[in-house]
Design a protein around this motif. Structure first.
Motif, mmCIF file in Angstrom:
data_model
loop_
_atom_site.group_PDB
_atom_site.id
_atom_site.type_symbol
_atom_site.label_atom_id
_atom_site.label_comp_id
_atom_site.label_asym_id
_atom_site.label_seq_id
_atom_site.Cartn_x
_atom_site.Cartn_y
_atom_site.Cartn_z
ATOM 1 N N THR A 38 54.497 17.920 45.506
ATOM 2 C CA THR A 38 53.320 17.143 45.107
ATOM 3 C C THR A 38 53.642 15.826 44.409
ATOM 4 O OG1 THR A 38 53.105 18.138 42.900
ATOM 5 C CG2 THR A 38 52.091 19.329 44.748
ATOM 6 N N GLY A 39 54.841 15.714 43.812
ATOM 7 C CA GLY A 39 55.168 14.540 43.007
ATOM 8 C C GLY A 39 54.834 14.715 41.540
ATOM 9 N N GLY A 71 47.421 13.780 34.322
ATOM 10 C CA GLY A 71 48.791 13.514 34.757
ATOM 11 C C GLY A 71 49.001 13.883 36.214
ATOM 12 N N ALA A 72 48.362 14.969 36.646
ATOM 13 C CA ALA A 72 48.452 15.348 38.058
ATOM 14 C C ALA A 72 47.769 14.313 38.938
ATOM 15 C CB ALA A 72 47.838 16.729 38.272
ATOM 16 N N GLU A 73 46.650 13.789 38.480
ATOM 17 C CA GLU A 73 45.958 12.757 39.251
ATOM 18 C C GLU A 73 46.821 11.500 39.370
ATOM 19 O OE1 GLU A 73 42.208 11.969 37.446
ATOM 20 O OE2 GLU A 73 41.484 14.039 37.633
ATOM 21 N N LEU A 74 47.569 11.191 38.305
ATOM 22 C CA LEU A 74 48.360 9.966 38.286
ATOM 23 C C LEU A 74 49.670 10.072 39.062
ATOM 24 C CD1 LEU A 74 47.866 9.036 34.518
ATOM 25 C CD2 LEU A 74 46.956 7.771 36.480
ATOM 26 N N THR A 75 50.213 11.265 39.190
ATOM 27 C CA THR A 75 51.560 11.381 39.765
ATOM 28 C C THR A 75 51.621 12.053 41.126
ATOM 29 O OG1 THR A 75 51.986 13.479 38.607
ATOM 30 C CG2 THR A 75 52.623 11.440 37.469
ATOM 31 N N THR A 76 50.530 12.643 41.607
ATOM 32 C CA THR A 76 50.584 13.344 42.889
ATOM 33 C C THR A 76 49.857 12.563 43.980
ATOM 34 O OG1 THR A 76 48.526 14.641 42.699
ATOM 35 C CG2 THR A 76 50.494 15.519 41.600
ATOM 36 N N MET A 78 47.771 14.117 45.947
ATOM 37 C CA MET A 78 46.682 15.019 46.308
ATOM 38 C C MET A 78 45.301 14.446 45.969
ATOM 39 S SD MET A 78 48.658 18.275 44.681
ATOM 40 C CE MET A 78 47.155 19.222 44.512
ATOM 41 N N SER A 79 44.284 14.985 46.627
ATOM 42 C CA SER A 79 42.903 14.633 46.310
ATOM 43 C C SER A 79 42.543 15.179 44.938
ATOM 44 C CB SER A 79 41.948 15.235 47.351
ATOM 45 O OG SER A 79 42.302 14.838 48.651
ATOM 46 N N THR A 80 41.729 14.444 44.203
ATOM 47 C CA THR A 80 41.350 14.908 42.866
ATOM 48 C C THR A 80 40.594 16.231 42.929
ATOM 49 O OG1 THR A 80 39.354 13.524 42.975
ATOM 50 C CG2 THR A 80 41.292 12.588 41.881
ATOM 51 N N SER A 81 39.935 16.510 44.038
ATOM 52 C CA SER A 81 39.199 17.771 44.167
ATOM 53 C C SER A 81 40.140 18.972 44.230
ATOM 54 C CB SER A 81 38.313 17.746 45.432
ATOM 55 O OG SER A 81 39.103 17.548 46.592
ATOM 56 N N ASN A 82 41.396 18.732 44.515
ATOM 57 C CA ASN A 82 42.374 19.817 44.572
ATOM 58 C C ASN A 82 43.183 19.938 43.279
ATOM 59 O OD1 ASN A 82 41.496 20.256 47.160
ATOM 60 N ND2 ASN A 82 43.531 20.360 48.054
ATOM 61 N N ILE A 83 42.788 19.180 42.270
ATOM 62 C CA ILE A 83 43.418 19.274 40.954
ATOM 63 C C ILE A 83 42.434 19.994 40.038
ATOM 64 C CG2 ILE A 83 44.267 17.956 38.972
ATOM 65 C CD1 ILE A 83 45.137 15.807 41.037
ATOM 66 N N ILE A 84 42.811 21.199 39.655
ATOM 67 C CA ILE A 84 41.910 22.091 38.925
ATOM 68 C C ILE A 84 42.579 22.487 37.615
ATOM 69 C CG2 ILE A 84 40.718 24.326 39.021
ATOM 70 C CD1 ILE A 84 40.934 24.028 42.125
ATOM 71 N N TYR A 85 41.801 22.611 36.562
ATOM 72 C CA TYR A 85 42.416 22.952 35.287
ATOM 73 C C TYR A 85 41.663 24.082 34.596
ATOM 74 C CZ TYR A 85 38.742 19.862 33.445
ATOM 75 O OH TYR A 85 37.547 19.267 33.152
ATOM 76 N N TYR A 86 42.442 24.807 33.790
ATOM 77 C CA TYR A 86 41.854 25.886 33.000
ATOM 78 C C TYR A 86 41.597 25.391 31.574
ATOM 79 C CZ TYR A 86 46.857 26.678 31.845
ATOM 80 O OH TYR A 86 48.168 26.533 31.470
ATOM 81 N N PRO A 87 40.595 25.982 30.904
ATOM 82 C CA PRO A 87 40.280 25.572 29.530
ATOM 83 C C PRO A 87 41.437 25.862 28.582
ATOM 84 C CG PRO A 87 38.490 26.837 30.487
ATOM 85 C CD PRO A 87 39.649 26.974 31.423
ATOM 86 N N ASP A 88 41.445 25.180 27.450
ATOM 87 C CA ASP A 88 42.581 25.262 26.541
ATOM 88 C C ASP A 88 42.681 26.615 25.843
ATOM 89 O OD1 ASP A 88 44.652 23.199 25.941
ATOM 90 O OD2 ASP A 88 44.247 23.862 23.885
ATOM 91 N N ASP A 89 41.594 27.406 25.859
ATOM 92 C CA ASP A 89 41.696 28.714 25.204
ATOM 93 C C ASP A 89 42.489 29.722 26.032
ATOM 94 O OD1 ASP A 89 39.804 29.083 27.164
ATOM 95 O OD2 ASP A 89 38.294 29.969 25.846
ATOM 96 N N TYR A 90 42.980 29.288 27.199
ATOM 97 C CA TYR A 90 43.908 30.113 27.973
ATOM 98 C C TYR A 90 45.357 29.913 27.508
ATOM 99 C CZ TYR A 90 40.581 31.556 31.623
ATOM 100 O OH TYR A 90 39.554 32.130 32.324
ATOM 101 N N VAL A 91 45.596 28.880 26.738
ATOM 102 C CA VAL A 91 46.964 28.539 26.344
ATOM 103 C C VAL A 91 47.456 29.474 25.247
ATOM 104 C CG1 VAL A 91 48.457 26.751 25.364
ATOM 105 C CG2 VAL A 91 46.658 26.128 27.000
ATOM 106 N N GLN A 92 48.518 30.199 25.525
ATOM 107 C CA GLN A 92 49.163 31.099 24.556
ATOM 108 C C GLN A 92 48.142 32.012 23.879
ATOM 109 O OE1 GLN A 92 51.453 28.364 22.132
ATOM 110 N NE2 GLN A 92 52.641 27.681 23.895
ATOM 111 N N SER A 93 47.253 32.531 24.683
ATOM 112 C CA SER A 93 46.238 33.457 24.187
ATOM 113 C C SER A 93 46.709 34.898 24.392
ATOM 114 C CB SER A 93 44.925 33.233 24.945
ATOM 115 O OG SER A 93 44.004 34.278 24.691
#
Length: 390
Positions: A38-39, A71-76, A78-93
């Motif tokens: 993806t880059g 960062g994924a939008e800037l470096t890949t 791919m279409s922005t519609s294929n860049i998906i993110y999870y909320p921050d409460d998933y981090v180290q939960s």
């Protein structure tokens, strides 16, 4: 950095490999494989992220932390519609896990019953990742696809080879910086600092990246163990040290190791160095398309056996794009039993060091397999470097 066409070629080769592995969905956790397809290039692999390839869809999905989506939008590519993110409460939960989010996304897209490949032996795919995917995708057959993209990566394009040639120039500059800095009274960390500065500075025409492994520069008796780092001790006359470093350009690595003596080179180190250098030249002379990795190892073993030496560990491995904690590709190794055939555009670190109870000598080369033989990436002097004591 690379053309859209190159990324499409990489995707097509990956899908061909997916057919061979018998998987319809591929979940990638290895940041090297994520970047390769993806880059995407960011220091975000300390949290869970993934790129998902579907056998029947043109573009993959990138799924990661919310703050990294831009960062994924800037470096890949791919279409922005294929860049998906999870909320921050998933981090180290302790309650939620990013793989829960990924499983839910696959279910939402009707992919929950597919044969799904995961990188079970990747550094960044944990036991918890696998457990949560297993629970979240009960109708999916999870299959180990740890080396799938790695094996696609063993063949380098011209653009990738150009990156490695730049990395080769960087590693030469970094090794010279080490030679210029080391000396009696100098601290080990000063040499590490000079190396690191040169690695990142690169050259006057292009800059360098951080490398996947820090400078490994053991001294004296510690050279018997190749992977030790530096301390703040000062070098003294009579010390020897091995220096294993790499140059890195756009994540492509070219490693090199050399040995240094502060003051006169001891005879036993000089002898081991000569055996290694002669063995390297004899081994590189037979390397060409059509021979196997095991034959490379056998040639080296015979060359040093004539002098009464033996080496029980592998003498090299494939290299290319990588992220911490390793610059190897985890595919081909020069050792007994690896019958992979060398082919043009493969790249390797030939690392036939010798380690004994009280010392070690390391002299290595990175090479490219060509149509008729090999090309050395660097021309840095292989002889053990004797640093005068003033």
């Amino acid at each position: 950095m690379f053309s859209r066409q190159e990324y499409e070629t990489r995707m097509n080769r990956t899908k061909q490999k997916m057919l061979e592995y018998g998987v319809e969905v591929l979940i990638l956790s290895n940041p090297s494989n994520i970047c390769y397809l993806t880059g995407y290039d960011a220091w975000s692999f300390y949290v869970h992220q993934a790129v998902i390839v579907f056998i029947d869809e043109k573009e993959p999905l990138w799924i990661g932390r919310g703050m990294d989506a831009r960062g994924a939008e800037l470096t890949t590519w791919m279409s922005t519609s294929n860049i998906i993110y999870y909320p921050d409460d998933y981090v180290q939960s302790t309650i939620k896990h990013p793989m829960d989010f990924i499983a839910a996304e696959l279910l939402c897209r009707g992919k929950g019953d597919r044969k799904t490949g995961v990188e079970m032996d990747a550094f960044y795919y944990t036991a918890m990742c696998h457990e949560r995917l297993t629970v979240g995708l009960p109708d999916s057959e999870l299959k180990d696809a740890s080396g799938l993209v790695n094996w696609v990566r063993v063949y380098k394009s011209e653009a990738e080879i150009d990156c490695m040639r730049n990395a080769a120039e960087i590693v030469g500059n970094a090794m010279q910086a080490a030679y210029d800095t080391v000396g009696a009274g100098v601290r080990e960390n000063e040499v590490a600092a000079a190396i690191t500065h040169a690695q990142i500075y690169g050259s006057d025409t292009f800059g360098g990246d951080y490398t996947s492994i820090v400078p490994m520069i053991p001294t004296g008796k510690y050279t018997a163990s190749p992977h030790l780092n530096w301390s703040d001790k000062r070098y003294t006359e009579g010390d020897s040290l091995t220096i294993e470093i790499a140059g890195c350009y756009h994540r492509y690595h070219v490693p090199m190791a050399r040995t240094v003596s502060i003051g006169r080179i001891p005879d036993y180190i000089r002898e081991a160095g000569k055996v290694i250098i002669d063995g390297i030249h004899e081994t590189m002379a037979i390397m060409k398309p059509g021979i196997t990795a095991a034959e490379v190892n056998s040639t080296w073993s015979r060359a040093i056996a004539r002098h009464g030496y033996e080496k029980n560990s592998r003498i090299g491995y494939s290299i290319g794009m990588s992220y911490p904690p390793d610059w190897g590709e985890h595919t081909i190794s020069f050792r007994e039993g690896d019958h992979t055939i060398l082919e043009p555009d493969m790249t390797f670190h030939l690392m036939p060091g010798l380690w004994f109870d009280g010392f070690g000598v390391a002299i290595t080369e990175s090479i490219l397999v060509t149509e008729n033989g090999i090309e050395q990436f660097t021309s840095f002097n292989q002889e053990i470097h004797e640093k005068p004591v003033h």
